[in-house]
Enzyme design. Structure first.
Site, PDB file in Angstrom:
ATOM      1  N   HIS A 218       0.733  -1.329  -0.036  1.00 34.22           N
ATOM      2  CA  HIS A 218       0.091  -0.099  -0.047  1.00 34.22           C
ATOM      3  C   HIS A 218       0.762   1.388  -0.074  1.00 34.22           C
ATOM      4  O   HIS A 218       0.273   2.379  -0.022  1.00 34.22           O
ATOM      5  CB  HIS A 218      -0.780  -0.018   1.093  1.00 34.22           C
ATOM      6  CG  HIS A 218      -0.256   0.273   2.493  1.00 34.22           C
ATOM      7  ND1 HIS A 218       0.661  -0.655   3.228  1.00 34.22           N
ATOM      8  CD2 HIS A 218       0.029   1.726   3.246  1.00 34.22           C
ATOM      9  CE1 HIS A 218       0.966  -0.187   4.200  1.00 34.22           C
ATOM     10  NE2 HIS A 218       0.766   1.210   4.308  1.00 34.22           N
TER      11      HIS A 218
HETATM   12  C1  UD1 Z   1      -2.421   5.432   5.894  1.00 35.39           C
HETATM   13  C2  UD1 Z   1      -1.207   5.767   6.682  1.00 35.39           C
HETATM   14  C3  UD1 Z   1      -0.137   4.710   6.761  1.00 35.39           C
HETATM   15  C4  UD1 Z   1      -0.418   3.152   7.176  1.00 35.39           C
HETATM   16  C5  UD1 Z   1      -1.703   2.862   6.158  1.00 35.39           C
HETATM   17  C6  UD1 Z   1      -2.276   1.623   6.731  1.00 35.39           C
HETATM   18  C7  UD1 Z   1      -0.652   8.149   6.643  1.00 35.39           C
HETATM   19  C8  UD1 Z   1       0.409   9.173   6.056  1.00 35.39           C
HETATM   20  N1  UD1 Z   1      -0.446   7.127   6.355  1.00 35.39           N
HETATM   21  O1  UD1 Z   1      -1.999   5.076   4.587  1.00 35.39           O
HETATM   22  O2  UD1 Z   1       1.229   4.947   7.432  1.00 35.39           O
HETATM   23  O3  UD1 Z   1       0.444   2.317   6.830  1.00 35.39           O
HETATM   24  O4  UD1 Z   1      -2.606   3.913   6.530  1.00 35.39           O
HETATM   25  O5  UD1 Z   1      -3.425   1.220   5.881  1.00 35.39           O
HETATM   26  O6  UD1 Z   1      -1.254   8.376   7.551  1.00 35.39           O
HETATM   27  N2  UD1 Z   1      -9.596   4.231   2.316  1.00 35.39           N
HETATM   28  C9  UD1 Z   1     -10.825   3.515   2.060  1.00 35.39           C
HETATM   29  N3  UD1 Z   1     -11.188   3.287   3.342  1.00 35.39           N
HETATM   30  C10 UD1 Z   1     -10.748   3.540   4.597  1.00 35.39           C
HETATM   31  C11 UD1 Z   1      -9.346   4.174   4.466  1.00 35.39           C
HETATM   32  C12 UD1 Z   1      -8.938   4.870   3.244  1.00 35.39           C
HETATM   33  O7  UD1 Z   1     -11.230   3.280   1.288  1.00 35.39           O
HETATM   34  O8  UD1 Z   1     -11.069   3.002   5.573  1.00 35.39           O
HETATM   35  C13 UD1 Z   1      -8.771   4.585   0.984  1.00 35.39           C
HETATM   36  C14 UD1 Z   1      -9.425   6.001   0.573  1.00 35.39           C
HETATM   37  O9  UD1 Z   1      -9.426   6.001  -0.792  1.00 35.39           O
HETATM   38  C15 UD1 Z   1      -8.028   6.863   0.598  1.00 35.39           C
HETATM   39  C16 UD1 Z   1      -6.859   5.661   0.542  1.00 35.39           C
HETATM   40  O10 UD1 Z   1      -7.712   4.553   1.075  1.00 35.39           O
HETATM   41  O11 UD1 Z   1      -7.911   7.863  -0.112  1.00 35.39           O
HETATM   42  C17 UD1 Z   1      -5.900   5.914   1.416  1.00 35.39           C
HETATM   43  O12 UD1 Z   1      -6.128   6.085   2.586  1.00 35.39           O
HETATM   44  P1  UD1 Z   1      -5.093   7.248   3.804  1.00 35.39           P
HETATM   45  O13 UD1 Z   1      -5.640   7.320   5.002  1.00 35.39           O
HETATM   46  O14 UD1 Z   1      -5.056   8.446   2.997  1.00 35.39           O
HETATM   47  O15 UD1 Z   1      -3.992   6.602   3.621  1.00 35.39           O
HETATM   48  P2  UD1 Z   1      -3.288   5.016   3.739  1.00 35.39           P
HETATM   49  O16 UD1 Z   1      -2.532   4.529   2.468  1.00 35.39           O
HETATM   50  O17 UD1 Z   1      -4.427   4.037   4.081  1.00 35.39           O
END
Ligand code: UD1
Length: 386
Positions: free
Chosen positions: A223
């Site tokens: 990821h």
């Molecule tokens: C975040 C953390 C990362 C951690 C990861 C674990 C930061 C900077 N990054 O990254 O350190 O390793 O979480 O998962 O805080 N989304 C969903 N459902 C959710 C959450 C996210 O669909 O419940 C999707 C959304 O489209 C979102 C994307 O995942 O835009 C990324 O989520 P985001 O919280 O921005 O960062 P992660 O890549 O999950």
């Protein structure tokens, strides 16, 4: 004493579970340390992760008390996400006025809440001017400032009052940055507290039956933005996994970021239709631990999984150029190998051929880190931020 803990994203929840457990144990023991007989523990969920599979299932699996407050910020750009958490968290902090704020890890929620706490002014009548800020999992450095987490780590550590560290490299990094030694405490790893506590339950998960998993398998997670946010990096990684899947079946719980990007880059069908790869939605803690603990190997770009596999003695192939957790490859089961397809394939082939490495478990990863942290908080917070 009133402690407030913050959790926002998936890797925070297993760390929070250990803190919540240690508070509960402290209260049940009926001891009085430094005048403190009872700790009130307030849990704030920022809502950075909000899907049932990325969030709620962890609270259920790990028996974490329901959050007292949920800021429900959801997904956004980094700037908007951090800004929203700060805006919504400030009134919560002013209402509750905890003695200590506990933040874990390195996600956007960690730095956002830390920054609010460092600048808050409690009313003049309060017994302290702001909460003592406690960072759990401090000092880790990948020395790669392109990682959003590295920025979050450096900033959080620089404005925290107590720094709890998982491995010696973290202590060294903090000292190199000029942090006074009396703020730094090597206490071990709260994530391993949770793993130890849940391993037996995880063994009883029926995820393998549900997914029809038979025989040997490798487990995959991906990821990191540096791996999954462009077609140039994601496509060769997918092609390498497909090649590996001809040697060993792979189970791949796919992160929403990776899935969304793969669809956008028209790569999703490549992996979805590959017979040796079993895709699933993100898994709950117990199901994932069940699969990790009996995998032949794990292929990942996660931070925490490098530590969990080291504890479990499972070979971990880390598709990153650097790690903030060097102990996992120095003495653990981790192979930090970057993203070159030929290198990944070779290391995996070596492991499958039985050429694993001798590994051991880092000092203080013993299941009692939460307890050490709570004891230190209780005995020192009254002297901080008066
Ligand atoms: C975040 C953390 C990362 C951690 C990861 C674990 C930061 C900077 N990054 O990254 O350190 O390793 O979480 O998962 O805080 N989304 C969903 N459902 C959710 C959450 C996210 O669909 O419940 C999707 C959304 O489209 C979102 C994307 O995942 O835009 C990324 O989520 P985001 O919280 O921005 O960062 P992660 O890549 O999950």
């Amino acid at each position: 004493m009133k402690i407030m803990s913050i959790a926002g994203a998936r890797p925070n929840f297993m760390k929070l579970a250990a803190i919540a457990d240690a508070v509960k144990t402290y209260n049940e023991r009926n001891v009085t340390l430094n005048g403190c007989t009872n700790i009130e523990h307030i849990i704030v969920h920022t809502g950075q992760h909000y899907d049932a599979k990325m969030s709620h299932s962890f609270f259920d699996d790990l028996g974490i008390p329901k959050p007292d407050v949920n800021l429900e910020v959801g997904s956004a750009t980094h700037a908007v996400q951090v800004a929203e958490i700060m805006r919504l968290f400030e009134p919560v902090l002013l209402k509750e006025m905890p003695d200590a704020l506990v933040v874990v890890g390195d996600v956007n929620s960690t730095i956002a809440c830390t920054l609010v706490a460092a600048k808050i002014n409690y009313p003049i009548t309060a017994k302290r001017k702001r909460p003592a800020i406690i960072h759990v999992e401090a000092g880790l450095r990948s020395f790669d400032r392109d990682m959003p987490e590295e920025i979050n780590r450096i900033l959080t550590d620089s404005i925290s009052d107590l720094l709890f560290v998982t491995e010696q490299s973290g202590v060294n990094n903090l000292k190199d940055e000029g942090v006074p030694e009396n703020k730094i405490h090597l206490v071990g790893n709260v994530m391993i507290d949770t793993l130890q506590k849940q391993l037996e339950r995880a063994k009883h998960s029926n995820i393998k039956q549900t997914m029809g998993v038979k025989g040997r398998y490798g487990l995959v997670t991906l990821h990191r933005p540096s791996n999954v946010d462009s077609i140039e990096t994601l496509q060769p990684l997918f092609e390498t996994l497909i090649k590996i899947s001809k040697k060993i079946n792979l189970i791949f719980p796919i992160h929403p970021r990776t899935k969304n990007n793969a669809k956008q880059f028209k790569l999703f069908s490549l992996i979805e239709e590959c017979p040796g790869i079993q895709l699933t939605d993100p898994l709950g803690y117990l199901d994932f631990l069940n699969l990790t603990s009996t995998a032949i190997l794990v292929i990942t770009d996660s931070g925490g999984i490098q530590e969990e596999t080291t504890y479990l003695g499972i070979p971990c192939v880390t598709l990153r150029e650097n790690t903030e957790r060097p102990i996992t490859f120095e003495i653990g089961t981790n192979y930090l190998i970057g993203t070159s397809p030929s290198r990944i394939y070779k290391v995996v082939a070596d492991i499958l051929g039985g050429n694993g490495k001798d590994a051991s478990i880092p000092q203080l990863w013993d299941g009692r880190t939460g307890e050490r942290i709570i004891k230190k908080i209780v005995t020192s917070v009254n002297c901080l931020c008066k």
